[in-house]
Design an enzyme around this catalytic site. Sequence first.
Site: not given
Length: 484
Positions: A177, A208, A210, A213, A252, A285, A385
């Site tokens: 996904k 889809g 979060g 799906v 991650e 990230c 972040e």
Amino acid sequence: MSTLLDKRKFYIGGQWVDPVKANDLEVIDPSNEEPVAVISLGGQADTDAAVAAAKAAFPAWSQIGKAERLAYAEKIAEIYQSRAEDMAWAISHEMGAPQDMALSSQTGAGLFHIQTFITAFKDFEFLRPLGDHAPGTMIAWEPIGVVGLITPWNWPMNQVTLKVIPAIMGGNTCVLKPSEIAPLSSIVFAEILDEAGLPDGVFNLVNGDGAGVGTQLTTHKDVEMISFTGSTRAGIAISRTAADSLKKVVLELGGKGANIVFADADEKAVIRGAKHCFNNSGQSCNAPTRMLVERSIYDSAVETAARVAEETAVATAHQPGKHIGPVVSKQQWDKIQDLIQKGIDEGARLVAGGPGLPEGVNRGYFVRPTVFADVRNDMTVAQQEIFGPVLSILPFDSEEEAVEIANDTPYGLTNYVQSQDGERRNRVARQLRAGMIEMNGEARGAGSAFGGVKASGRAREGGVMGLEEFMDSKFISGWDRSAG
């Protein structure tokens, strides 16, 4: 406006199929805020069909030989290279990476990971002795089963290849996904795997969101593992929903990388660090978003970083060049603007950039490369972040203080050290709480695992460890080695 690309179909059981129930979503080009394609968001029936196809394919796929799996991976790499221009076009239009970067860095990252996994796989021993002290005990690395793969929009092929390739090379079958914001590159990837001739059901793709799906895969009784890359908030939610079925969960997540610049750093250290922070419009990230600078060179570092920000061109992703493009969406743009304003409100000194669109721009999700100086580590811009081209610069007086500031964060993904003193670099690297340390601009070697600690999750993606992540180890005693 030209006709929207129709990308509503899902790839399930080796076929492109219509969603069970239509649920259209437009893919927005962040350079001009115009729709470029339409996809469908899957529902429970689509997820169930994909998982069923993967489950049906697992018994045969899990038993095929190493040489056959390797041949498929090499075929995928070959086709991927031939589709590089298509992939780069998709990435530019879905998430805003400029043309040149979309081809070299974004698309290139996917090929790099496929090739690195091929190299690691060739030497991987699926059955190996525990050691000379226990000649009758063997370690067997075996596939987990059906794995659900949930990937983000910021480095789409980087993350898709870090999951799909080791999953299938490890003998698993999978359901991908991708981010619904940037799904077009994954559709191209599905076409590549289809052309490579993978057996039906080994790889499946359902678009889809979060809540839909993503949650359906995370809670599905026939999914044995979830590998997720995305926000720390979503990773926590996935861990909770997966707990009921005791899945293996690999996360991650975010980062707030500290870049420690000592007074003896090379002359390009600050330039390198600022450019790295702004790369991909700050949407990485592992970006070095906190620059910790030894006080004796602090003023000049602030001046240099501000100049880099001012010299960083911002322009549409639809043209070549070394500029940065837009951020991915209006939602992200609004979040970044709020955080820039928070930096100002909390007393950080704005030395470049700031809120609002860059000069001469009236549409698209463009952010001004921004530098804050005199940041305290308890400020929002130092702790949260931002995921935009925003650099926070903090002074330090001693090595011990630098390490303390660097570690004073919920995150622990990548930290950076700049110094000509090798002993100090080594000493500091061992004290930093992070999954990766990069020093003096030297990239980690091919096959290094990507992953962090603390709120950055504890995934290890890439190379040998990335293969092992998608397998279970089995320890067998009483093995007759003479029997083969």
